[in-house]
Design a protein around this motif. Sequence first.
Motif, PDB file in Angstrom:
ATOM      1  N   ASP A 196      35.660  41.225  87.684  1.00  0.00           N
ATOM      2  CA  ASP A 196      36.554  40.683  86.659  1.00  0.00           C
ATOM      3  C   ASP A 196      37.970  41.227  86.813  1.00  0.00           C
ATOM      4  O   ASP A 196      38.952  40.496  86.623  1.00  0.00           O
ATOM      5  N   ARG A 212      35.170  41.898  78.236  1.00  0.00           N
ATOM      6  CA  ARG A 212      35.335  41.457  79.623  1.00  0.00           C
ATOM      7  C   ARG A 212      36.821  41.375  79.965  1.00  0.00           C
ATOM      8  O   ARG A 212      37.622  40.830  79.201  1.00  0.00           O
ATOM      9  N   ARG A 247      40.172  40.078  81.498  1.00  0.00           N
ATOM     10  CA  ARG A 247      40.659  38.734  81.780  1.00  0.00           C
ATOM     11  C   ARG A 247      42.182  38.738  81.662  1.00  0.00           C
ATOM     12  O   ARG A 247      42.763  39.702  81.146  1.00  0.00           O
ATOM     13  N   LEU A 248      42.790  37.677  82.099  1.00  0.00           N
ATOM     14  CA  LEU A 248      44.231  37.526  81.963  1.00  0.00           C
ATOM     15  C   LEU A 248      44.505  36.540  80.840  1.00  0.00           C
ATOM     16  O   LEU A 248      44.299  35.339  80.998  1.00  0.00           O
ATOM     17  N   ASP A 249      44.974  37.035  79.708  1.00  0.00           N
ATOM     18  CA  ASP A 249      45.272  36.187  78.559  1.00  0.00           C
ATOM     19  C   ASP A 249      46.677  35.604  78.615  1.00  0.00           C
ATOM     20  O   ASP A 249      46.974  34.627  77.916  1.00  0.00           O
ATOM     21  N   GLU A 308      44.732  36.169  89.447  1.00  0.00           N
ATOM     22  CA  GLU A 308      45.361  35.129  88.657  1.00  0.00           C
ATOM     23  C   GLU A 308      46.791  35.522  88.285  1.00  0.00           C
ATOM     24  O   GLU A 308      47.696  34.676  88.275  1.00  0.00           O
ATOM     25  N   ALA A 339      39.647  39.445  89.650  1.00  0.00           N
ATOM     26  CA  ALA A 339      39.959  38.058  89.284  1.00  0.00           C
ATOM     27  C   ALA A 339      41.175  37.979  88.376  1.00  0.00           C
ATOM     28  O   ALA A 339      42.025  37.091  88.522  1.00  0.00           O
ATOM     29  N   ALA A 340      41.280  38.907  87.420  1.00  0.00           N
ATOM     30  CA  ALA A 340      42.428  38.922  86.514  1.00  0.00           C
ATOM     31  C   ALA A 340      43.714  39.186  87.289  1.00  0.00           C
ATOM     32  O   ALA A 340      44.740  38.527  87.066  1.00  0.00           O
TER      33      ALA A 340
END
Length: 374
Positions: A173, A114, A116-118, A180, A176-177
């Motif tokens: 996703d 998935r 995401r922003l880590d 952010e 959203a990343a």
Amino acid sequence: MVLRDTPPFRADHVGSLLRPPELLRARADHAAGLIKDAELRAAEDEAIRSVVELQRRAGLRSATDGEFRRTSWHMDFIYRLGGISPADEKIKVRFHRKNGDIEFTSAALRVHDRIRLDETIFEDDFAFLRDATAGTGVTPKLTVPSPNMVHYRGGPASIDPAVYPDVAEFWSDLAAAYAEQVRRIGEAGCRYLQFDDTSLAYLNDPEQRAMIAERGDDADHLHLRYIEQINAAIAGRPEGMRITTHMCRGNFRSAWTAEGGYDFVAEALFGELDVDGFFLEYDDERSGGFEPLRFVPKGKMVVLGLVTTKSGVLESKDGLKRRIEEASRYVPVDQLCLSPQCGFSSTVEGNELTRDEQLAKLALIVETAEEVWG
């Protein structure tokens, strides 16, 4: 008409700049294991301080770090998104130039988890640029690849169907990343952010649309999805942040990939994309005419990329003024700005011109803008 106090500025530039020889040597030494990470970072710091001063002396109101810490304008960012990694296979892209084609090869990407922003990507890089421009009157500008770049090159085949059985969740996703990332980089003080994008320019080229259709995408409507993705990514932008996009037809060692005007995407692009300004390539006949600019709504800025970064030949000031006047038949001159057509060094190799020729082009842009709008 007066010079603008907010980005994009009357005289602006896309982002990447030619790497100095000292930095190229440091990168080569680092790759060979001759210097450590900290030594490479110090060499980058020194080069960035110098290039920020170069931009200030040229009269520019904005400054980037030249993308000096990157090998590639986009993949250095994309590979740092959670859920994305380099793939085993290679992607070969054919670039065109007048004296023969060249090929660019890079690792493909794979969406293995998935998205995401880590981490806040380029946060330390931007902080250094922010501090290097403090007190100079120059606005620090950060460039990042648009979310569309995650999808365009690999398409559906790059997305693991076990991770995203419903592709709508991939798009959600991804948005959203990016949203952010925009929020966090705004917290770091970024007030001038640019989404660099080749997809929306490439889709004007019938050959590119045929390639997209062949791999199973809806080539006639993909640009609408891409516009929606950028809008979702920037919908919650911090107050006071100005966002632009640069639409490029490819830039590698003075070569290009796509051709054609902005006609195919223009109405939706200019009418629906919620950015503050559009950096557009208009340096030669590949770019088409200015007619698509008739769709630009009031309040949106168009940065005319009339000065080529593909060669060191210096344009004439009178010629630039004539082309600005021609563009003003379709969008008011008060909504226009001037810039190079693309970056000078989208990859570490750079385009085929000298650093002195690069500086002369930046100075020409500033002088022309002052005479037209100042």
